[in-house]
Enzyme design. Structure first.
Site, PDB file in Angstrom:
ATOM      1  N   CYS A  56       0.830  -1.219   0.000  1.00  0.00           N
ATOM      2  CA  CYS A  56       0.000   0.000   0.000  1.00  0.00           C
ATOM      3  C   CYS A  56       0.862   1.267   0.000  1.00  0.00           C
ATOM      4  O   CYS A  56       1.674   1.482   0.901  1.00  0.00           O
ATOM      5  CB  CYS A  56      -0.920  -0.027   1.218  1.00  0.00           C
ATOM      6  SG  CYS A  56      -1.660   1.552   1.635  1.00  0.00           S
ATOM      7  N   CYS A  59       0.368   3.478   3.032  1.00  0.00           N
ATOM      8  CA  CYS A  59       1.009   2.884   4.214  1.00  0.00           C
ATOM      9  C   CYS A  59       2.507   3.180   4.217  1.00  0.00           C
ATOM     10  O   CYS A  59       3.096   3.489   5.260  1.00  0.00           O
ATOM     11  CB  CYS A  59       0.776   1.377   4.248  1.00  0.00           C
ATOM     12  SG  CYS A  59      -0.963   0.886   4.259  1.00  0.00           S
ATOM     13  N   CYS A 397     -11.889   4.491 -16.687  1.00  0.00           N
ATOM     14  CA  CYS A 397     -12.822   3.743 -15.832  1.00  0.00           C
ATOM     15  C   CYS A 397     -12.979   2.293 -16.293  1.00  0.00           C
ATOM     16  O   CYS A 397     -13.391   2.032 -17.428  1.00  0.00           O
ATOM     17  CB  CYS A 397     -14.167   4.465 -15.825  1.00  0.00           C
ATOM     18  SG  CYS A 397     -15.553   3.477 -15.252  1.00  0.00           S
ATOM     19  N   CYS A 400     -16.565   1.336 -17.240  1.00  0.00           N
ATOM     20  CA  CYS A 400     -16.940   1.933 -18.529  1.00  0.00           C
ATOM     21  C   CYS A 400     -16.413   1.077 -19.679  1.00  0.00           C
ATOM     22  O   CYS A 400     -17.101   0.866 -20.683  1.00  0.00           O
ATOM     23  CB  CYS A 400     -16.394   3.358 -18.646  1.00  0.00           C
ATOM     24  SG  CYS A 400     -16.967   4.482 -17.348  1.00  0.00           S
TER      25      CYS A 400
END
Length: 496
Positions: A56, A59, A397, A400
């Site tokens: 992450c 993180c 997207c 999409c």
């Protein structure tokens, strides 16, 4: 003999079990696991726990600040401990504490967890946990107390009250109790008041930047004091990054002047620094923010404003409380005089929103799916002689992209229907004053004759689209589609 062997075996097992439950320490942070978590929480009254994933990015950005906070608390011999849990390994703990994203921070007080809501810099973390473990405002009974208090806290707010039972002092305490992310001190000691040249019922915010301190002026009430804390705790010109984002967008100032600049190009020194006096003049109304084009993380922000990084240095103004209304200066001149004139026009309500728009393609109506941009939207979508289904999409997207072949099939099916038009619009490059899009894809049906706008909330299958269109948008019990990918959200305020 057998008894002795059994005893030795049991003793060895006990030692092994104890070793497994041992708590390792990494850079001052306790490493929590399924084996030691329960005991760690039981042994410490106050524990802030970070649930993280090694991959992450947020993180990784938090890690050095989290370690710094843990080390500083240890140096002060604070009873507050900081711990971390690798949620990708300790899945049982992540599930037990409903971890849905990274990093998730929870503060345990006598074993009971609450969500952490502070910032992500060491000073913010310390301020938040300190507030949660003590009185709203620390009582400073001597000059030595006050000096140590200011030494321990980079940003601190002190109230100076000869009478701690006065209404003003009570208001100060209420605000101190309400603002978890700030550290408050209070003093009625005459020597302390004299040391800091404060007035009775005075409030001063101490900080390591700009003028080093800000003195509260005006009527001392909760609203004014909260705004004072939020505004004066930020630099006159704030650099946007992961750590400052929550303070920028969570503050009381909702109008932001954004400077898109390159630090490597020397734009800060040349264009931004000379504006500090103007920033001070307008700081109660407009927050000045720099956004660096040198940061890859900021690419989406540039897209949101319809810009590319080659356009820096430049400015935009955004008003968060009115559907993210954006404003663009007419001139490229970045002198203090021109920028101040731009701000005055904005505050006087004389600026028109800047709406993004692409050029209308020559072949916009060549294919079954018609292409809309800002300039032809009204003439097509609001044509009362036809019903128009519009997909508002983003090129990046995922949902999409999945919808595209289905949407093409739908358009092919209705291409000869004189009453129905299937269309799409790239909402990252085209904006409408009357319609604001917050997630992708958003699909709206503009009904013929009355132009009633109906949201499409069925499953995005060919059958459901056909059912919806054949019913003229009047489909009962439509259920919203549940989005599962974070990327489908339009840029949120805390991402800018």
């Amino acid at each position: 003999m057998k008894f002795l062997i059994c005893a030795l075996f049991l003793a060895a097992s006990y030692v092994a079990a104890s070793a497994e439950a041992e708590v390792k320490v990494e850079e001052g942070v306790l490493v929590a696991t399924v084996d030691n978590f329960k005991q760690l929480i039981a042994d410490n009254e106050f524990v802030l726990v970070e649930f993280y994933a090694p991959w992450c990015g947020h993180c990784k950005a938090l890690a050095p600040e989290y370690a710094k906070a843990a080390q500083q608390l240890a140096e002060k011999e604070s009873p507050i401990k900081l711990a971390k849990v690798d949620a990708t390994v300790e899945g049982e703990l992540a599930e037990q504490y409903a971890v849905r994203g990274y990093p998730t921070l929870k503060f345990f007080r006598s074993g009971s967890p609450v969500e952490y809501s502070g910032g992500r810099q060491a000073a913010d973390i310390i301020a938040w946990v300190t507030k949660k473990t003590g009185p709203p405002a620390k009582d400073l009974t001597s000059v030595a107390d006050a000096e140590q208090f200011l030494k321990d806290n980079e940003i601190a707010i002190i109230g100076f009250f000869k009478d701690l039972e006065s209404e003003e002092a009570k208001t100060f305490t209420k605000v101190a109790n309400a603002l978890d992310s700030f550290v408050f001190g209070v003093s009625s000691n005459a020597d302390v008041i004299a040391k800091y040249e404060a007035k009775d019922n005075g409030v001063v915010l101490f900080k390591p930047f700009d003028d080093k301190k800000s003195v509260f002026e005006g009527e001392l009430n909760e609203e004014n004091l909260k705004k004072f804390a939020q505004v004066q705790s930020l630099p006159l010109i704030v650099d946007f990054n992961h750590e400052s984002a929550s303070k920028i967008f969570g503050g009381s100032i909702k109008s932001h002047l954004l400077f898109f600049v390159s630090r490597e190009g020397g734009h800060i020194e040349k264009y931004v620094d000379p504006l500090k006096e103007i920033a001070k003049k307008y700081r109660d109304d407009i927050l000045f923010v720099t956004i660096s084009s040198d940061e890859e993380d900021h690419t989406r922000i540039f897209e949101f404003f319809g810009m590319n990084k080659e356009e820096v240095p430049t400015i935009r103004l955004i008003k968060l409380e009115e559907d993210m209304a954006k404003y663009k200066p007419e001139s490229d001149d970045l002198s203090a005089e021109t920028i101040e004139a731009f701000l005055k026009k904005f505050l006087d309500g004389k600026l028109k929103q800047h709406l993004l728009s692409q050029e209308l393609p020559e072949d916009w109506d060549k294919n079954p799916v018609k292409v809309l941009v800002s300039s032809n939207f009204e003439s097509v979508a609001l044509d009362k002689s036809k019903s128009v289904l519009v997909e508002f999409y983003a090129p990046w997207c995922g949902h999409c992209k999945q919808l595209a072949p289905i949407y093409d099939q739908l358009a092919e099916k209705y291409k000869d229907n004189e009453d129905i038009v299937i269309a799409k619009m790239d909402s990252t490059a085209n904006e409408l004053e009357s319609i604001k899009i917050s997630s992708f894809p958003t699909i709206k049906y503009f009904r013929k004759e009355d132009n009633k706008v109906i949201d499409f909330n069925l499953d995005r299958t060919l059958d459901d689209f056909v059912k919806f269109l054949d019913a003229n948008g009047e489909v009962a019990d439509s259920e919203p589609v549940e989005e599962t990918e974070e990327e489908e959200e339009a840029p949120k305020k805390d991402e800018l």
